[in-house]
Design an enzyme around this catalytic site. Sequence first.
Site, PDB file in Angstrom:
ATOM      1  N   CYS A 115      -5.255   0.450   6.368  1.00  0.00           N
ATOM      2  CA  CYS A 115      -5.514   1.892   6.460  1.00  0.00           C
ATOM      3  C   CYS A 115      -6.778   2.336   5.746  1.00  0.00           C
ATOM      4  O   CYS A 115      -7.161   3.502   5.845  1.00  0.00           O
ATOM      5  CB  CYS A 115      -4.319   2.673   5.923  1.00  0.00           C
ATOM      6  SG  CYS A 115      -4.092   2.565   4.120  1.00  0.00           S
TER       7      CYS A 115
ATOM      8  N   CYS B 128       0.849  -1.190   0.000  1.00  0.00           N
ATOM      9  CA  CYS B 128       0.000   0.000   0.000  1.00  0.00           C
ATOM     10  C   CYS B 128       0.885   1.242   0.000  1.00  0.00           C
ATOM     11  O   CYS B 128       1.794   1.371   0.821  1.00  0.00           O
ATOM     12  CB  CYS B 128      -0.904  -0.014   1.228  1.00  0.00           C
ATOM     13  SG  CYS B 128      -1.910   1.476   1.419  1.00  0.00           S
TER      14      CYS B 128
ATOM     15  N   CYS C 276      -8.536  -4.813 -10.272  1.00  0.00           N
ATOM     16  CA  CYS C 276      -8.138  -3.667 -11.086  1.00  0.00           C
ATOM     17  C   CYS C 276      -7.680  -2.563 -10.133  1.00  0.00           C
ATOM     18  O   CYS C 276      -8.492  -1.940  -9.451  1.00  0.00           O
ATOM     19  CB  CYS C 276      -9.321  -3.211 -11.940  1.00  0.00           C
ATOM     20  SG  CYS C 276      -8.937  -1.884 -13.089  1.00  0.00           S
TER      21      CYS C 276
ATOM     22  N   CYS D  51      -7.235  -1.211   1.169  1.00  0.00           N
ATOM     23  CA  CYS D  51      -6.221  -1.760   2.064  1.00  0.00           C
ATOM     24  C   CYS D  51      -6.874  -2.063   3.406  1.00  0.00           C
ATOM     25  O   CYS D  51      -7.512  -1.189   4.006  1.00  0.00           O
ATOM     26  CB  CYS D  51      -5.078  -0.761   2.229  1.00  0.00           C
ATOM     27  SG  CYS D  51      -3.877  -1.208   3.509  1.00  0.00           S
TER      28      CYS D  51
ATOM     29  N   CYS E 227       0.273   3.179   3.656  1.00  0.00           N
ATOM     30  CA  CYS E 227       0.771   2.700   4.949  1.00  0.00           C
ATOM     31  C   CYS E 227       1.865   1.648   4.841  1.00  0.00           C
ATOM     32  O   CYS E 227       2.447   1.255   5.854  1.00  0.00           O
ATOM     33  CB  CYS E 227      -0.387   2.147   5.782  1.00  0.00           C
ATOM     34  SG  CYS E 227      -1.123   0.629   5.107  1.00  0.00           S
TER      35      CYS E 227
END
Length: 202
Positions: A165, A116, A187, A162, A119
């Site tokens: 976060c 991510c 996607c 995610c 984070c």
Amino acid sequence: MAFNIITPGRVYSATSLTFVSTIKAAFVKPPLASPSRRNLLRFSSSPLSFPSLRRGFHGGRIVAMGSSAPESVNKPEEEWRAILSPEQFRILRQKGTEYPGTGEYNKVFDDGIYCCAGCGTPLYKSTTKFDSGCGWPAFFDGLPGAITRTPDPDGRRIEITCAACGGHLGHVFKGEGFPTPTDERHCVNSISLKFTPENPTL
């Protein structure tokens, strides 16, 4: 009980020899098992098992990834705005979408881990990435517990974020006929990701 002393040159009966052998066996302790043999005996009743570890690359170091959800990362939106670029904030925090074909990782197929961008939580392995031709990075599966799926309010698509976060990644589509193990296409916006190669150039 009296014992006869066996002396050389004297003939003894089979009964006498058997008696002496029995007495000797009763008073001689067997040799102790070696440590390695004791360990073999201790563990031979059940097979050895070791917990499986998942490994990823995060910030240049290897991190273990279990099947449970990652630790939550909670920040006020003002802090996210301060640490993210304007485009990252628009997509990760405001659920925007980058233009197709413009993303940094659309055509990247090197070995490594996609984390991510907000984070740093590991999200995808490069082995699950494939070329879908849609203009955005496509994956057929995420790391266990790393991705949260939420139906859009209109019910037409499923958003993926995610799990740590809540950063917006993109959408997941199923049943499009791609030859992948899951028949899914995650996607994902490139700007929502940070790629760490498995063998970074020194």
